[in-house]
Scaffold this active site. Sequence first.
Site: not given
Length: 352
Positions: A79-82
């Site tokens: 999920v980090y920075a999509d």
Amino acid sequence: MAATVLATINPMLEGRMVMRMRKFGSSGLFVSELCLGAMTFGGTDGLWGQVGKLGQNDADALVGSALEAGINVFDTANVYADGRSETMLGQSLRNLGVARDDVVIATKVASPMGKGPNHRGASRRHVLSECRASLQRLGLDHIDLYQIHAFDPTTPIEETLEALDILVRAGDVRYIGLSNWAAWQIMKALGIARARNLAPVVSLQAYYTLVGRDAEREIIPMLDSEKVGLMVWSPLAGGYLTGKYATGTNADGRLHELDFPPIDRQRGEPLIEVLKAVARKHDATPGQIAIAWLLHQSTVTTVILGAKRPEQLIENVRATSIRLDDADLSDLDTVSALPIEYPGWLLGHSSR
């Protein structure tokens, strides 16, 4: 630190700092006592822009500095920075020519990765599909540590553990861990894995700092009992323990934009003063003392450092050279101790 197995490597950086390796829970894996977190990689706008907007060159510089300091474990999440954090971390490893077996790569799954109920959580469908997606973004053939990022109350724990076991048996994942789970949830997962002969849970990633010691009530005693490793996130409480957000200061920083993690600043102010005093004694910064305190806790396996610049990372790495004495530990413990809650206040009164 007697309960943690240590091995020493890479004496370096001004001839004083030594990165130690610690046994990862009950597994045979060894990881460095500090870990580089890649949450600052790839942000553009919104939440991830507030966390960090590092480009590929910046990421390469941070990963390179971490490797030079003896760090061998790197943590990210789908999920980090999509997803861009995973992509950039994998690219950094390739750009720097890092041998795959020389690093431990950890990522996480559970957060929403699309619209709809089946694009989130810890269901078999989501875990298996997101593992493939993470492998593709990282450009790796396996993930060393695959962690469930948050507890999913809609999915039976059995289903989640069976999905993780499939990944381990297929060779896509080497070890499995949890993140941000309550003690009873972790204990239930451990019991199910043992009863069904599934891949064991070897680690928990959790928030634990001098200004947020809630994990000591239930989670840390359980981890000690069951020999589960602890990865600490946000060791400086979003930068609060550097002292730059104390009353009377006017420094810029992430906490002004993103008030996370939550901090009891009324209890934190006296702690900052003690941190500063201990820091002066050791010719260090308050942040380095806060990290050093964590490294003196026997349950802690590795402390995840987030950074935006190599100089910031190396400053925090210097915490590995600080040896706090009994007086330091007593002062820090006294000013940051949790209020006693039931049944804690009954301890020592067993006749009741």
